[in-house]
Design a protein around this motif. Sequence first.
Motif, PDB file in Angstrom:
ATOM      1  N   ARG A 150     108.860 121.809  49.121  1.00 58.28           N
ATOM      2  CA  ARG A 150     109.131 120.927  48.179  1.00 58.28           C
ATOM      3  C   ARG A 150     107.872 120.171  47.722  1.00 58.28           C
ATOM      4  O   ARG A 150     107.064 119.652  48.443  1.00 58.28           O
ATOM      5  N   TRP A 151     107.445 120.139  46.442  1.00 61.74           N
ATOM      6  CA  TRP A 151     106.318 119.764  46.066  1.00 61.74           C
ATOM      7  C   TRP A 151     106.535 118.386  44.687  1.00 61.74           C
ATOM      8  O   TRP A 151     107.459 118.708  44.200  1.00 61.74           O
ATOM      9  N   ALA A 152     105.411 117.949  44.482  1.00 61.46           N
ATOM     10  CA  ALA A 152     105.286 116.771  43.670  1.00 61.46           C
ATOM     11  C   ALA A 152     103.944 116.715  43.137  1.00 61.46           C
ATOM     12  O   ALA A 152     102.895 116.728  44.027  1.00 61.46           O
ATOM     13  N   ARG A 153     103.690 116.427  41.959  1.00 60.96           N
ATOM     14  CA  ARG A 153     102.493 116.003  41.243  1.00 60.96           C
ATOM     15  C   ARG A 153     102.575 114.737  40.422  1.00 60.96           C
ATOM     16  O   ARG A 153     103.500 114.678  40.069  1.00 60.96           O
ATOM     17  N   MET A 154     101.551 114.009  40.870  1.00 64.31           N
ATOM     18  CA  MET A 154     101.307 112.537  40.168  1.00 64.31           C
ATOM     19  C   MET A 154     100.097 112.456  39.385  1.00 64.31           C
ATOM     20  O   MET A 154      99.017 112.889  40.014  1.00 64.31           O
ATOM     21  N   ASP A 155      99.994 111.778  38.299  1.00 62.14           N
ATOM     22  CA  ASP A 155      98.863 111.290  37.879  1.00 62.14           C
ATOM     23  C   ASP A 155      98.238 110.097  38.748  1.00 62.14           C
ATOM     24  O   ASP A 155      99.213 109.099  38.897  1.00 62.14           O
ATOM     25  N   CYS A 156      97.119 109.947  38.865  1.00 60.72           N
ATOM     26  CA  CYS A 156      96.654 109.006  39.716  1.00 60.72           C
ATOM     27  C   CYS A 156      95.382 108.104  39.309  1.00 60.72           C
ATOM     28  O   CYS A 156      94.592 107.404  39.890  1.00 60.72           O
TER      29      CYS A 156
END
Length: 171
Positions: free
Chosen positions: A164-170
Amino acid sequence: MYAAFRSQPAGGFGTRTDQTAVRAGQPARPPAVHPAQEHDADDVVTFLAHRAGSAGAARRTAREALVRWGVEEEARENVLLIVSELVTNAVEHAQPPAVLRLRQEPGPSCRRVWVGVSDGGPAAVEGAWSGSCEDDEHGRGLVIVDALSEACGVREDAAGTTTRWARMDCG
């Protein structure tokens, strides 16, 4: 350009197998995991014990990487919440091993952080926490991940490993 699906509340986070988390010209999967903790400038891989305290250990590891990468406090706290929810999900609902992967990626206008937690696939029985509380006291973790992330998904491989994965702008 990244292609990825966002989970839909009606179908749930874990209802599809994702094969689309790719950037043009790059492989769909993160680098292979070696049997030790790995850290380099842009990647962290950590094997986690399959127990309740693993979410805290994962947050500490992630916090160190995020600080090293210069991620601002608000974005860092959101990434840490995602890490906590994904690790808790793996410990409560899946078989070992649990592996945390963090990757710093360049984005079109800012830095991105990719978080993935792999496990050994669905457990035959729920973890102790899930069985000890009412239905309305759990089940929100992946909804939180979906709300905080730019993109998220599930990837399963032929060996039974689920990520399970997630990507965020930081910023």
